[in-house]
Design an enzyme around this catalytic site. Structure first.
Site, short mmCIF file in Angstrom:
data_model
loop_
_atom_site.label_atom_id
_atom_site.label_comp_id
_atom_site.label_asym_id
_atom_site.label_seq_id
_atom_site.Cartn_x
_atom_site.Cartn_y
_atom_site.Cartn_z
N TYR A 61 0.86 -1.18 0.00
CA TYR A 61 0.00 0.00 0.00
C TYR A 61 0.90 1.23 0.00
CZ TYR A 61 -3.73 3.15 1.83
OH TYR A 61 -4.62 4.17 2.04
N LYS B 232 -1.36 -1.15 -4.13
CA LYS B 232 -2.33 -0.07 -4.13
C LYS B 232 -1.52 1.21 -4.20
CE LYS B 232 -5.83 2.43 -1.60
NZ LYS B 232 -6.24 2.93 -0.29
#
Length: 339
Positions: free
Chosen positions: A162, A192
């Site tokens: 992330y 992400k």
């Protein structure tokens, strides 16, 4: 073979665990960064999560979720609360959602490992981790070593990084991090990417075309640009209540109707641009979700403060003008049609 296990959590929920890695389909399309519902007293409101799942699937057409991330106030929850929230989403999403990815990032390696192992035990479909942001890793090797230790705690689950440098302060480029990452983290499946640096994002895609990674873009108002550069999906807060509109953009892009895709993106941008000028974050996202869905997701947990009445009224008027809310009291002249 999967076996069911019981855990003493809200509602006596049933979960599934596996000792062997099961094949997972690639995470793609829209992924809602879920809100953690809370009561007015700041306690987690587990009772509405089933309704929330049904709303995402039936009203927004979103069947993948990202739990306990930024929008979910994951770092404001205790480890015990994060476990319970993950359990609730996995249980309520059973046979309704395609994939449930649990964010397990934490400042403490031990906490992250515990959460990662727990995600595997309850049958989550993947885990994600942000860079630790107090005592920071200042180079790629230090960050990789941290991520590797977390991923090893859940060796059967796909692992996602992330990337959100604006919040973590860790400026290691995603392109650099991905170089050779599967040699160190065999379960790595994608990232992400929550940053506006499209050069970095584009190079992540360009330099890893043979890897079949999931490239999940995390800046909702720029998604169309990321699709052009090879994004395979998107994780975002607005897909909780604008998933239907964003899916229309994805469908137009897929059929190469770029004019329609652009119109959908501009429509989404009109709303996001409006609320950004008012001050837009997790608190305001919770207010909008309650307004649009009717699900009482409550206020945020301190230090965040609940959205003001003025913000809610302004956002409601804008949503109606863009036809995101049913409107019987506005005249046609006040509409900004998104077609």
């Amino acid at each position: 073979m999967k076996r069911s296990i019981q855990r003493p959590t809200p509602g006596s929920l049933t979960f599934f665990s596996s000792s062997m890695a099961s094949p997972k389909k690639k995470l793609q399309g829209l992924v809602a960064a879920t809100i953690t519902p809370m009561t007015e007293h700041g306690e987690i409101n587990f009772s509405v999560i089933g309704q929330y799942v049904d709303y995402l699937v039936e009203e927004q057409g979103v069947k993948n979720i990202f739990v306990n991330g930024t929008t979910g106030e994951g770092l404001s929850l205790s480890v015990s609360e994060r476990r319970q929230v993950a359990e609730a989403w996995v249980a309520k999403g059973r046979n309704k959602l395609d994939q449930v990815v649990i964010h397990v990032g934490a400042l403490s390696l031990k906490d992250s490992q515990e959460l990662a192992q727990h995600a595997a035990e309850i049958g989550a479909d993947g885990i994600a981790v942000i860079a630790p942001f107090f005592l920071k890793p200042w180079n790629k090797d230090a960050l990789i070593n941290f991520l590797k230790e977390v991923a090893a705690a859940a060796p059967t689950l796909p692992f996602y990084y992330y990337h959100i440098p604006a919040l973590t302060g860790v400026k290691i480029r995603a392109e650099e991090l991905l170089d050779g990452i599967q040699d160190k983290i065999p379960t790595f499946q994608g990232l992400k990417f929550s940053d506006t640096d499209l050069l970095d994002f584009g190079q992540c895609v360009d330099q890893n075309r043979q890897q079949q990674f999931a490239f999940l873009f995390g800046v909702d108002e720029q998604l169309l640009s990321a699709l052009v550069m090879g994004a395979t999906g998107a994780v975002g807060s607005t897909y909780n209540y604008m998933g239907k509109k964003t899916n229309q953009m994805l469908e137009a892009f897929e059929r190469k109707d770029f004019s329609s895709a652009l119109n959908h993106q501009f429509c989404i941008q009109r709303f996001i641009n409006f609320v950004l000028k008012l001050g837009f974050g997790v608190s305001q996202t919770k207010a909008i979700m309650t307004l649009v869905s009717g699900i009482p997701v409550g206020p945020p947990r301190p230090p965040l403060q609940k959205a003001s009445r003025e913000f809610i009224d302004d956002a409601k008027a804008k949503l109606k003008s863009l036809d995101f809310l049913s409107s019987t009291d506005l005249k046609d002249g006040n509409l900004e049609p998104c077609s």
